[in-house]
Design a protein around this motif. Sequence first.
Motif, PDB file in Angstrom:
ATOM      1  N   LEU A  83       0.832  -1.203   0.000  1.00 23.59           N
ATOM      2  CA  LEU A  83       0.000   0.000   0.000  1.00 23.59           C
ATOM      3  C   LEU A  83       0.864   1.250   0.000  1.00 23.59           C
ATOM      4  CD1 LEU A  83      -3.214  -0.124   2.110  1.00 23.59           C
ATOM      5  CD2 LEU A  83      -2.329   1.993   1.125  1.00 23.59           C
ATOM      6  N   LEU A  84       1.964   1.191   0.797  1.00 26.84           N
ATOM      7  CA  LEU A  84       2.885   2.327   0.839  1.00 26.84           C
ATOM      8  C   LEU A  84       3.494   2.567  -0.535  1.00 26.84           C
ATOM      9  CD1 LEU A  84       4.596   4.460   2.421  1.00 26.84           C
ATOM     10  CD2 LEU A  84       6.281   2.648   2.784  1.00 26.84           C
ATOM     11  N   THR A  85       3.930   1.473  -1.182  1.00 29.91           N
ATOM     12  CA  THR A  85       4.535   1.595  -2.514  1.00 29.91           C
ATOM     13  C   THR A  85       3.555   2.258  -3.484  1.00 29.91           C
ATOM     14  OG1 THR A  85       5.708  -0.447  -2.029  1.00 29.91           O
ATOM     15  CG2 THR A  85       5.773   0.307  -4.302  1.00 29.91           C
ATOM     16  N   ALA A  86       2.295   1.814  -3.424  1.00 33.90           N
ATOM     17  CA  ALA A  86       1.285   2.383  -4.322  1.00 33.90           C
ATOM     18  C   ALA A  86       1.091   3.866  -4.037  1.00 33.90           C
ATOM     19  CB  ALA A  86      -0.031   1.632  -4.146  1.00 33.90           C
ATOM     20  N   ALA A  87       1.024   4.219  -2.749  1.00 29.45           N
ATOM     21  CA  ALA A  87       0.804   5.620  -2.381  1.00 29.45           C
ATOM     22  C   ALA A  87       1.983   6.484  -2.822  1.00 29.45           C
ATOM     23  CB  ALA A  87       0.598   5.732  -0.876  1.00 29.45           C
ATOM     24  N   GLU A  97       3.930   5.909  -5.352  1.00 31.03           N
ATOM     25  CA  GLU A  97       3.823   6.050  -6.805  1.00 31.03           C
ATOM     26  C   GLU A  97       2.838   7.148  -7.146  1.00 31.03           C
ATOM     27  OE1 GLU A  97       2.863   2.507  -9.218  1.00 31.03           O
ATOM     28  OE2 GLU A  97       4.678   1.682  -8.274  1.00 31.03           O
ATOM     29  N   GLU A  98       1.687   7.108  -6.454  1.00 29.24           N
ATOM     30  CA  GLU A  98       0.638   8.094  -6.712  1.00 29.24           C
ATOM     31  C   GLU A  98       1.144   9.492  -6.408  1.00 29.24           C
ATOM     32  OE1 GLU A  98      -3.031   6.883  -4.851  1.00 29.24           O
ATOM     33  OE2 GLU A  98      -3.983   8.799  -5.401  1.00 29.24           O
ATOM     34  N   ALA A  99       2.002   9.601  -5.379  1.00 29.70           N
ATOM     35  CA  ALA A  99       2.528  10.908  -5.008  1.00 29.70           C
ATOM     36  C   ALA A  99       3.712  11.298  -5.877  1.00 29.70           C
ATOM     37  CB  ALA A  99       2.941  10.897  -3.538  1.00 29.70           C
ATOM     38  N   GLY A 100       4.113  10.405  -6.758  1.00 24.98           N
ATOM     39  CA  GLY A 100       5.222  10.695  -7.662  1.00 24.98           C
ATOM     40  C   GLY A 100       6.578  10.630  -6.980  1.00 24.98           C
ATOM     41  N   ILE A 101       6.691   9.743  -5.975  1.00 23.65           N
ATOM     42  CA  ILE A 101       7.970   9.624  -5.283  1.00 23.65           C
ATOM     43  C   ILE A 101       8.586   8.269  -5.617  1.00 23.65           C
ATOM     44  CG2 ILE A 101       9.093   9.617  -3.007  1.00 23.65           C
ATOM     45  CD1 ILE A 101       6.575  11.155  -1.996  1.00 23.65           C
ATOM     46  N   ASP A 102       9.872   8.275  -5.888  1.00 26.96           N
ATOM     47  CA  ASP A 102      10.567   7.040  -6.246  1.00 26.96           C
ATOM     48  C   ASP A 102      10.947   6.289  -4.974  1.00 26.96           C
ATOM     49  OD1 ASP A 102      12.183   5.065  -7.220  1.00 26.96           O
ATOM     50  OD2 ASP A 102      13.922   6.393  -7.507  1.00 26.96           O
ATOM     51  N   ARG A 103      10.362   5.109  -4.764  1.00 21.55           N
ATOM     52  CA  ARG A 103      10.644   4.343  -3.541  1.00 21.55           C
ATOM     53  C   ARG A 103      12.131   4.030  -3.405  1.00 21.55           C
ATOM     54  NH1 ARG A 103       8.084  -0.970  -0.437  1.00 21.55           N
ATOM     55  NH2 ARG A 103      10.114  -1.758   0.158  1.00 21.55           N
ATOM     56  N   GLY A 104      12.784   3.771  -4.543  1.00 19.19           N
ATOM     57  CA  GLY A 104      14.204   3.414  -4.522  1.00 19.19           C
ATOM     58  C   GLY A 104      15.097   4.529  -3.991  1.00 19.19           C
ATOM     59  N   VAL A 141      -1.645  10.188   0.748  1.00 17.25           N
ATOM     60  CA  VAL A 141      -0.848  10.570  -0.430  1.00 17.25           C
ATOM     61  C   VAL A 141      -0.503  12.056  -0.350  1.00 17.25           C
ATOM     62  CG1 VAL A 141      -0.901  10.838  -2.945  1.00 17.25           C
ATOM     63  CG2 VAL A 141      -1.785   8.740  -1.890  1.00 17.25           C
ATOM     64  N   ALA A 142      -1.479  12.844   0.110  1.00 14.67           N
ATOM     65  CA  ALA A 142      -1.228  14.295   0.234  1.00 14.67           C
ATOM     66  C   ALA A 142      -0.108  14.554   1.233  1.00 14.67           C
ATOM     67  CB  ALA A 142      -2.511  15.003   0.678  1.00 14.67           C
ATOM     68  N   ASP A 143      -0.122  13.777   2.346  1.00 16.15           N
ATOM     69  CA  ASP A 143       0.949  13.902   3.352  1.00 16.15           C
ATOM     70  C   ASP A 143       2.301  13.599   2.723  1.00 16.15           C
ATOM     71  OD1 ASP A 143      -0.546  14.727   5.427  1.00 16.15           O
ATOM     72  OD2 ASP A 143      -0.518  12.830   6.548  1.00 16.15           O
ATOM     73  N   LEU A 144       2.347  12.523   1.945  1.00 15.63           N
ATOM     74  CA  LEU A 144       3.615  12.130   1.341  1.00 15.63           C
ATOM     75  C   LEU A 144       4.123  13.224   0.401  1.00 15.63           C
ATOM     76  CD1 LEU A 144       2.972   8.323   0.632  1.00 15.63           C
ATOM     77  CD2 LEU A 144       4.370   9.320   2.452  1.00 15.63           C
ATOM     78  N   ARG A 145       3.188  13.835  -0.342  1.00 13.01           N
ATOM     79  CA  ARG A 145       3.588  14.920  -1.242  1.00 13.01           C
ATOM     80  C   ARG A 145       4.172  16.092  -0.460  1.00 13.01           C
ATOM     81  NH1 ARG A 145      -1.283  14.271  -4.464  1.00 13.01           N
ATOM     82  NH2 ARG A 145      -0.716  13.051  -6.303  1.00 13.01           N
ATOM     83  N   ARG A 146       3.461  16.450   0.634  1.00 11.66           N
ATOM     84  CA  ARG A 146       3.939  17.567   1.472  1.00 11.66           C
ATOM     85  C   ARG A 146       5.328  17.284   2.019  1.00 11.66           C
ATOM     86  NH1 ARG A 146       0.208  18.976   6.332  1.00 11.66           N
ATOM     87  NH2 ARG A 146       1.621  20.717   6.800  1.00 11.66           N
ATOM     88  N   ALA A 147       5.491  16.055   2.493  1.00 10.58           N
ATOM     89  CA  ALA A 147       6.778  15.683   3.070  1.00 10.58           C
ATOM     90  C   ALA A 147       7.872  15.789   2.018  1.00 10.58           C
ATOM     91  CB  ALA A 147       6.703  14.271   3.630  1.00 10.58           C
TER      92      ALA A 147
END
Lengths: 404, 476
Positions: free
Chosen positions: B346-350, B352-359, B466-472
């Motif tokens: 779920l984190l990986t999907a979120a 991706e949605e936020a446009g952040i590269d997990r790697g 997802v919004a939180d991840l974008r802000r971060a």
Amino acid sequence: MDDALIEKLGILADAAKYDASCASSGAKPRRGGKEGLGSTTGAGICHAYTPDGRCVSLLKILLTNHCLFDCVYCINRRSSNVRRARFTVEEVVTLTLGFYKRNCIEGLFLSSGIIRSPDHTMEQMMLVARTLRRDHGFAGYIHLKTIPEASPWLIEQAGLWADRLSINLELPSDHSLKAFAPEKNGGTIKAVMGQVNERIVEAKEERRRFSPAGQSTQLIVGADDATDRSVLETSGTLYQRYGLRRVYYSAFSPIPEASSVLPVKPPPLQRENRLYQADWLLRYYGFTVEEIASGGEGGMLDLGIDPKLAWALKNRERFPVDVNRADREMLLRVPGLGARAVDKILSARRHTRLRMEDLGRLSSGLRRARPFLIAADYHPVGGLTDRLDLRQRLVTPSSQLSLF
Amino acid sequence: MHTITLREGADLDGFRQAVRRLAAARTAPDKVLWSVGAPSLFGDDATPASDNGAPIFLPQAVGQLIETVVCHSDPERYALLYRLVWRVLNGERALLDQHADPLVHRLERLDKAVRRDIHKMHAFLRFRALPPAPPGPDGGERYIAWFEPDHHIVEAVAPFFVERFESMVWTILTPKGSLHWDRQRLITGPPAERPDALAHDRFADDRFAEGWQRYYESTFNPARVNPTAMRAEMPRKYWANMPETAAIPALVRSAPARVQAMLEAEAAIPRRRMPEKAVAAMARQAPESLAELNRLIQRSEPLVPGATQAVLGEGPEGAAIAIVGEQPGDQEDREGRPFVGPAGQLLTAALEEAGIDRGGLYLTNAVKHFKFVQRGKRRIHQSPTAGEVKHYRWWLMTELGFVRPRLVVTLGATAALALTGRPVAVLRERGPMAFDGWNGFVTVHPSYLLRLPGEEERRRAQAEFVADLRRASALA
């Protein structure tokens, strides 16, 4: 067990014997069963006594007496010329199991000189405990000396396997510590005591196992100029703030290869004895440090008489005490009456008015208690407690600790 | 006059039967004569007297006292005990509280003597290893001991030795009876004589006995010699059966000279110079790289037993963002990697949605081991306690020290607790937060999203996450 191992055992037991702590008590009942080995009983057992009157309960050894620290009071300091040896983890495990199977010991008390680094040393000690518990199902008692300079996680790992952890403060003041143990730091030691106490309390609440028999420490008496009062104040703080189970007092005793900084002549062993008595009054008899110290002069306890009698002689107006009426708190303050005798008095006087003859069956210290008591058939005439020679009458010449 | 004859030794059963009969017949103590002389219980499997009287009810403390005192070797013990029972049954229920009563006082002393004898036998009995027997199922180690108790306590000490040495094969011989344990069964046997093997050669061929004597000599401090105190606790009568006591006379004799030598010796000049390098190196004990730290974590024991392995952090050192979760789950524990289970996906999907590269992120957990309860085949996740979180904190902080992220994002309450050291209400306090030494950001744990009941609710919560991840990401 070959000659070389016996030889090493001799060196590393000799090097460990200045640690006074010996208790094997306080562990939760546990048994090794058919696959493991051993049990803990709660109260602990003394398996032998050496001619110094001390009990042998645990195999008390150092992992090594090589040490990078240079604490002047210690026989193993790096600048000492003492013979050195080093056990492997496996050797300590073999010795512990071998002696345990012969019913010589309750378990292991492991300490060590600092080699390579505090972390390395602590890890080796932790490995001994882990190997005993995990690979051999050892259910006997394990007391690990904690090295305060080691990383917190190692100390906490040690607590998973040990029944008791201890950190020796050794000297009651930071100032003495600085002078005598340059690598040590009072702040670090107390921080670790705090950390260990926190873990013990948490584990109890969360029903996990972490050093279930608590932690203890040792103070060396007579190596520096600290008074008994300041030693007891230190103990009082340690009991209250860090929840210590025991503070051990070790009268500084002459060691081979002594440092020139130290007093050559040891303090009287009686001083250590008086401090233990005072410590007991502090913990179980409701005395304060101030009250205990007031029994002596200039912050030092009276070596000739025990601290409870000393206090009573200076507070004669509070005696005699009526054994048929006084409350527990006051009965505990009567010289010669121990906590167990007091409890028996309280239970027996519900059924009968106690006479002196009865008291003779309840307490073995009646000779000393007599001037301070009132019983149904006894009232000290003319105020025995007012007699100036009371002290002389109560003091028996002590032969217990003389050399011969 | 009634005469009751009981067996030699501690005949608790015989005494109980007799007391029941006497009490039923209201026979006063001064009408009873107690004697001992029937054959011992050992080696004789006759059943106890058959005419069972009705049980009598006694306070628990009285029952316990009887059990101990019957072991005493005093021939008067049964008469004293019956006087106690008689008085308790005739109006003095609380008699045992009257410690000053002469009878109670005497019985207390007998009780204490027996307890002390039991305690000393637990303490001073020594096992000796016998040469291996013909190969058996138990590896052949066998132990034997000889002991001379004052009282009839052989059966009373048996539970202690069985419990402690359950995994060993051993025999205890005494003049009052013997015990044999074969790892399954306890067999009581008749009185024994001191075996020759133990009487002579002190160490036989058991070198541990020799090692033990060396230990005993070495742990003695000659500067504190005090044989009186030693003898008070370890009277001479026990010495014959303890190999280490052979050293006592020489230790006491040589002590004054050893002390004198120590006092006269001038302070020695240290042989070695100051090992400066080694002392300086001592200070550098903390792990010097993330890899070294990870090796420590892998080597150490989980605080709560059960986990397969420690799950380490993952991602580049120097990552701009470090994400800290709670602890590995079932799947993470098996694979040894963080965020690979349902919540991780779920984190990986979120991300991706936020446009952040997990790697590009550093992913880790506040607690490095999986904690669970087993329910059938399933391992049910258990939240770590505050104490456990604290235990792992040093590792987490050291780990972050190597990664040096610009921002630390905590997922859920556990991670926030680890970073702040206080409980954090995640939903109320989500968003940027200063952690001790780090710029931080608090948000929910993805497993929270999995637990929400309604589809609609979950969608909304996911959007917020997802919004939180974008802000971060923007903050970093």
